[in-house]
Write a protein that holds these residues in place. Structure first.
Motif, mmCIF file in Angstrom:
data_model
loop_
_atom_site.group_PDB
_atom_site.id
_atom_site.type_symbol
_atom_site.label_atom_id
_atom_site.label_comp_id
_atom_site.label_asym_id
_atom_site.label_seq_id
_atom_site.Cartn_x
_atom_site.Cartn_y
_atom_site.Cartn_z
ATOM 1 N N ASN A 143 55.297 -5.990 -30.948
ATOM 2 C CA ASN A 143 56.666 -5.923 -30.435
ATOM 3 C C ASN A 143 57.675 -6.338 -31.518
ATOM 4 O O ASN A 143 58.695 -5.667 -31.719
ATOM 5 N N SER A 146 58.172 -3.786 -34.088
ATOM 6 C CA SER A 146 58.974 -2.639 -33.654
ATOM 7 C C SER A 146 60.467 -2.968 -33.576
ATOM 8 O O SER A 146 61.298 -2.064 -33.629
ATOM 9 N N ASP A 246 61.795 2.557 -22.676
ATOM 10 C CA ASP A 246 61.848 1.117 -22.961
ATOM 11 C C ASP A 246 61.862 0.902 -24.471
ATOM 12 O O ASP A 246 60.899 1.235 -25.161
ATOM 13 N N VAL A 247 62.968 0.347 -24.973
ATOM 14 C CA VAL A 247 63.057 0.055 -26.405
ATOM 15 C C VAL A 247 62.865 -1.433 -26.699
ATOM 16 O O VAL A 247 62.765 -1.822 -27.866
ATOM 17 N N PRO A 250 58.257 -1.722 -26.021
ATOM 18 C CA PRO A 250 58.177 -0.256 -26.133
ATOM 19 C C PRO A 250 57.166 0.405 -25.198
ATOM 20 O O PRO A 250 56.031 -0.064 -25.041
ATOM 21 N N THR A 251 57.626 1.497 -24.607
ATOM 22 C CA THR A 251 56.855 2.261 -23.627
ATOM 23 C C THR A 251 55.444 2.532 -24.119
ATOM 24 O O THR A 251 54.459 2.346 -23.384
#
Length: 299
Positions: A143, A146, A246-247, A250-251
């Motif tokens: 996460n 990202s 979803d950012v 993340p998806t």
């Protein structure tokens, strides 16, 4: 019957929240145990979920995480995810002691950071009979990779080490904003939708929320891997609710974790982004969760 304020022991601290009795229950009924995600307090829409589950014949225990909101604990605004997992288990113990509760029928619900916590709780605590994980964090490492530019990550590590040394000298913990209007400024959740949701929800419904966490909170986030537990939840039924866009968590990370879960499991894709589940997409997120708990716990 209206909800009531409750408090219970997390062994070394007092945790506080709300209990929603199951509507229409003649005798004992199942219970859903739930807490909020990263830095959020229960007033940030958890009352809506409590009301929805209660209306379906389920008891609900909602509590503030330690160090936040109405719950005790020091240092304030520090999130230790492993401790929050333990506190879910303390909450289950308390819920099972209540006269309204069928102690053999316990569900856990979590969202975002606590969506990761319930994956761990479902894997290790076999008192749990059903799990609902909404827009979960599944890997702190992935996460942060990202969300944070790779050339910034080394600077965070230096800050973590300096904070550790300062704490060792007895100084106060370093703090960092949860959100910032500028997504490139230092903050724990550096996305524009995070800033909008937290600031608007704080103004509308949650005056006790504070826009800060300890710097060590971010370090512990980077170390947390709840998705590693997902294959151990079975045979407890798992519902994963993932936002299409979803950012923040993340998806693709959540869907990847779902592939590692074992049956019985179900995946529901929610419309919108991470925070839409609480507001515009509330019916789409609460409906499948309610159905899952009723199906697997009875009501």
């Amino acid at each position: 019957m209206a909800r009531r304020d409750v408090e219970f022991t997390g062994e070394d601290v007092t945790l506080r929240g709300w209990f929603y009795p199951a509507q229409g229950a003649g005798a004992t009924a199942p219970v859903i145990v739930m807490a909020h995600g990263f830095s959020a307090v229960k007033e940030m829409y958890l009352d809506k979920y409590g009301e929805a589950f209660s209306a379906a014949g389920l008891n609900v225990l909602v509590f503030d995480n330690r160090n936040f909101g109405a719950s005790d604990g020091e240092p304030r605004q520090e999130i230790d995810p492993i401790q929050q997992v333990r506190d879910y288990r303390h909450a289950i113990t308390y819920a099972q002691s209540l006269p309204e509760v069928d102690r053999t029928k316990v569900g856990v619900w979590g969202s975002s950071y606590s969506g990761g916590h319930v994956l761990v709780v479902g894997a290790i605590d076999k008192r749990v009979g059903a799990v609902v994980s909404q827009v979960p964090l599944v890997s702190g490492y992935e996460n942060i990779r990202s969300l944070v530019r790779s050339d910034f990550i080394g600077g965070f590590r230096e800050m973590f080490d300096a904070d550790r040394e300062a704490r060792g000298r007895g100084e106060a913990p370093a703090m960092v904003p949860v959100v910032d209007k500028d997504p490139l400024a230092p903050s724990a959740l550096p996305t524009p939708d995070s800033y909008q949701w937290f600031t608007e929800t704080h103004e509308k419904r949650a005056p006790s929320w504070r826009n800060e966490v300890t710097l060590r909170t971010v370090e512990m986030l980077s170390e947390y891997e709840p998705g590693a537990w997902i294959s151990r939840i079975a045979p407890t039924p798992l519902l994963l609710l993932v936002a299409r866009n979803d950012v923040l968590t993340p998806t693709e990370l959540a869907i990847g974790a779902y592939e590692n879960a074992r049956e019985p499991k179900k995946l529901v894709i929610l419309p919108g982004g991470h925070f839409d589940a609480y507001v515009d997409g509330f019916d789409q997120s609460s409906g499948p969760a309610t159905d899952w708990f009723v199906q697997h716990l009875g009501a």
